[in-house]
Structure formats: C-alpha cells, structure tokens
Design an enzyme around this catalytic site. Structure first.
Site, PDB file in Angstrom:
ATOM      1  CE1 TYR A   1      -3.321  -2.654   0.441  1.00 24.08           C
ATOM      2  CE2 TYR A   1      -4.585  -0.613   1.188  1.00 24.08           C
ATOM      3  CZ  TYR A   1      -4.586  -2.109   0.855  1.00 24.08           C
ATOM      4  OH  TYR A   1      -5.873  -2.721   0.592  1.00 24.08           O
TER       5      TYR A   1
ATOM      6  CE  LYS B   1       1.969 -17.426  -3.574  1.00 25.90           C
ATOM      7  NZ  LYS B   1       0.811 -18.686  -3.735  1.00 25.90           N
TER       8      LYS B   1
ATOM      9  CG  ASP C   1      -1.861 -20.108  -2.063  1.00 29.00           C
ATOM     10  OD1 ASP C   1      -1.407 -19.966  -1.257  1.00 29.00           O
ATOM     11  OD2 ASP C   1      -1.428 -20.499  -3.377  1.00 29.00           O
TER      12      ASP C   1
ATOM     13  CG  ASP D   1      -8.039  -4.733   1.542  1.00 30.99           C
ATOM     14  OD1 ASP D   1      -8.791  -4.469   2.334  1.00 30.99           O
ATOM     15  OD2 ASP D   1      -7.942  -4.990   0.432  1.00 30.99           O
TER      16      ASP D   1
ATOM     17  CG  ASP E   1     -13.553  -7.521   2.356  1.00 28.39           C
ATOM     18  OD1 ASP E   1     -13.247  -6.757   3.291  1.00 28.39           O
ATOM     19  OD2 ASP E   1     -14.069  -7.052   1.318  1.00 28.39           O
TER      20      ASP E   1
HETATM   21  C1  IPM Z   1     -10.451  -1.552   4.093  1.00 34.25           C
HETATM   22  C2  IPM Z   1     -10.600  -0.929   2.856  1.00 34.25           C
HETATM   23  C3  IPM Z   1      -9.557   0.048   2.433  1.00 34.25           C
HETATM   24  C4  IPM Z   1      -8.322  -0.682   2.428  1.00 34.25           C
HETATM   25  C5  IPM Z   1      -9.868   1.295   1.193  1.00 34.25           C
HETATM   26  C6  IPM Z   1     -11.162   1.717   1.330  1.00 34.25           C
HETATM   27  C7  IPM Z   1      -8.682   1.969   1.252  1.00 34.25           C
HETATM   28  O1  IPM Z   1     -10.849  -1.823   2.016  1.00 34.25           O
HETATM   29  O2  IPM Z   1     -10.277  -0.980   5.148  1.00 34.25           O
HETATM   30  O3  IPM Z   1     -10.299  -2.719   4.147  1.00 34.25           O
HETATM   31  O4  IPM Z   1      -8.002  -1.231   1.327  1.00 34.25           O
HETATM   32  O5  IPM Z   1      -7.393  -0.672   3.245  1.00 34.25           O
HETATM   33 MG    MG Z   2     -10.867  -4.000   2.700  1.00 35.89          MG
END
Ligand code: IPM
Ligand code: MG
Length: 362
Positions: A143, A194, A226, A250, A254
């Site tokens: 990032y 990885k 993975d 990230d 999710d």
């Molecule tokens: C998160 C989001 C952010 C990230 C974005 C909105 C910059 O996806 O907080 O997970 O990628 O960190």
């Molecule tokens: Mg995110």
C-alpha cells in the site's frame, strides 16, 4: 466521573453520517450510565472533505484527530468521487489518516452472532462458533512501498508499479501485536504470507518464527495466503488469531467478515505505538442505500465498543454495548442486510433506538 475523553467524529460519506449519528446518541446514553464524559468534535474526510475543501484529508482534520483521545470513523467513498485522480480520491484520505496517526496495527474480529448463523452463505456446522481475529499490518507493505506509479517505458507502453516491502522493525512490531493478541485469546497464532514466492514474505516468516521463542505459550503456524483463503472458507474454526501484511489482511479480513453472514456487523480497531486509535466498521459507505435510513449501524456501534475497550479502558461500557447488540438481535430486531423471515425489520434510526431502550434497562 470515571473518565472524560475528546472523541473526533469522522462521519464521511454514504451511509456514514446515518450510522455515526446513531452511535453518538448511543454513546451519550452510555456516558450517563457509566459516568463518562465524551467531548465530540466533528471533522470532514473522504468525499465530504473533497467537496468542502478539495482534498480528501485536510490538514485540519488530521490535527483535530491528533489532539483527541480516540477517533471514530464511519465510512468513506462513493460513485461521485470514483474517477478523480488518485491523490484526490476518498481512499487516499483514509490511507493518509492511517499513516498520519501511525496506526500500524489493525484488529478485525470476525465473530459470528448465534442469532445470525443462518445469514451466512456457508453451512451452519461450518460457521457456528467462528471467532477469528485478523491482525493486519496497516501502514506498510504494497500500500505504501516505493516506487509506485504509472510510468512510461521505452516501448511506449505504460507500466504500473507498486512495491511490497517490509523492514525487520515493521515486521517485528506487528508480529508482537499478533503474539500478544493470541495470548489474550486461545493462544493460537497463524502467520500468513507468500514465502514460497516473495522475498518480502521470506523475511516476514523468518522474523515471526524468531519471535516465537519469546512466546512459548503461543502455538505458531504459518500458511501461504492462497491456502489460508481456502482454509478460511473450508474450515474457519481452525483459526483463532491471524497475523498478516497489509494487502493479504485486506483480502482475508473481507473473507472472514463474510463467514459471519454480514459485513454490516463487523467493527475494527487501528492502533499505533501511542496517540489516538481509529475505530471504524469493516464495511464501506454503501452509496446505493445512503440517505434512506436502511443502513445497519451495528458495526459502527461495535466499533465504538472497541474504542471503549482498547483505547479508553472502559470495559464495562464496552460490554454494555456488546450485550445490547446481542439483546436486540435476540428479540428479533433486524436491519435489511440481516433480515430473515419472521423478524422485525427496522431502519437505521429505529435500530439505534432499540439499542438505547435495552441499554437503559440492562
Ligand atoms: C479496508 C478498505 C480500505 C483498504 C480502502 C477503502 C482503502 O478496503 O479498510 O479494508 O484497502 O484498506
Ligand atoms: Mg478492505
């Protein structure tokens, strides 16, 4: 008075202002109940800040945040700002805030609420009892690595570049948070990388392995990212604490959020070495339902509970909020995203009122 705190509120975009306003009303009630004084200051970030000032993270916002005890952020982004150059995008404001406050450790718990087990797309027996904590490195890795950008090449083709790099110090400080988090939970830590392909991951794995000697009570394992993604969906209950880099965290956070049925339920905490922490829901700004009083405020409310627990050291107040969330779910109150047959469908404000109602009689 058991405490007096300066809280910066960053409602941001989309459903942000709606869920923030529910959370503030709730905190006022919590303040009365536990004798805590919250001094709220609101500031702009993301699209709202672009509209007001031309930039996604005005210097004034960062300064207000730095001068507070904790920062609550709702959500940023929306279609309106999607085509702006990168330095003006809402996401750049969020990344600037994380970097500006030095928030290198992002804690993302994915805990399934028993009342919502059937909201998951996975089978009940796979997800019932899931309780995973993803510790994501937040201010380094791909990032932020240099060089980055879109460059012209000799052939006339453009080339997009980002760089994934971690120094030993960056790895060590997040690994420490991983080990300490695991210690406070079930004592199991899985480090995700990885290392079969990436040098940066090999260094990551070596440092984490090395640090394990200092935590003989923690059982450390390593997985390639993975495989970790696959295992999270196949058998999530094998995981307790996961520690990983920025990009992998990230993605995995999710996935683990979705195990619980709704990303609308999950809070997060971002902490630095000192200074205020940032507390925000894992979900985004949901522009499709913004302004319609349909949003689920529970992840935002639970983020405020994380603030009380991790930053302000008010565990009783945090417990009270978490219990209230369970209580309203138990009595069948649901927002649209977690609705199922026979439950009471509530809007965002009504869900906030329901929480206040149960907190008052707890
Ligand atoms: C998160 C989001 C952010 C990230 C974005 C909105 C910059 O996806 O907080 O997970 O990628 O960190
Ligand atoms: Mg995110």
């Amino acid at each position: 008075m058991t405490g007096q705190y300066r809280i910066t509120l960053l409602p941001g975009d989309g459903i942000g202002p709606e869920i923030m306003s529910v959370t503030v009303e709730l905190l006022k009630v919590i303040g009365e109940k536990f004798n805590i004084q919250f001094d709220f200051t609101e500031a702009v970030i993301g699209g709202a800040a672009i509209d007001a000032t031309g930039e996604p993270l005005p210097a004034k916002t960062l300064e207000i945040c730095r001068n507070s005890d904790a920062v609550l952020l709702a959500a940023i982004g929306g279609y309106k700002w999607d085509n702006l150059p990168r330095h003006q995008r809402p996401e750049t404001g969020l990344l600037g805030l994380r970097a500006g406050l030095g928030l290198f450790a992002n804690l993302r718990p994915a805990t399934i609420f028993p009342q919502l087990v059937d909201a998951s797309t996975l089978k009940r027996e796979v997800v019932e009892g899931v309780d995973v904590m993803v510790v994501r490195e937040l201010t380094g890795g791909i990032y932020f690595g240099q060089p980055k950008g879109i460059f012209a090449t000799e052939t006339g083709q453009k080339r997009g570049v980002n760089t994934m790099g971690y120094t030993e110090a960056e790895i060590d400080r997040i690994a420490k948070v991983g080990f300490e988090t695991a210690q406070k939970r079930s004592g199991k830590l899985c480090s995700v990388d990885k290392a079969n392909v990436l040098d940066v991951s090999q260094l990551w794995r070596d440092r984490v392995t090395n640090m394990a000697q200092e935590y003989p009570d923690v059982e450390l394992s390593h997985l390639y990212v993975d495989n970790a993604a696959m295992q999270l969906v196949r058998a999530p209950k094998q995981f307790d604490t996961i520690v990983t880099g920025n990009l992998f965290g990230d993605i995995l956070s999710d996935i683990s959020a979705m195990l619980t049925g709704s990303i609308g339920m999950l809070p997060s905490a971002s902490l630095g070495a000192d200074g205020p922490g940032l507390f925000e829901p894992v979900h985004g700004s949901a522009p499709d339902i913004a302004g319609q009083n349909k949003a689920n405020p529970l992840a935002m409310v639970l983020s405020a509970a994380m603030m009380l627990r991790y930053e302000l050291n008010q565990p009783q107040a945090a417990n009270s909020i978490e219990k209230a969330v369970s209580q309203v779910l138990e009595r069948g109150d649901r927002t649209g995203d977690i609705m199922s047959e026979g439950m009471n469908l509530l809007g965002c404000t009504a869900m906030g009122e329901a929480l206040i109602e149960v907190i008052k009689i707890q």
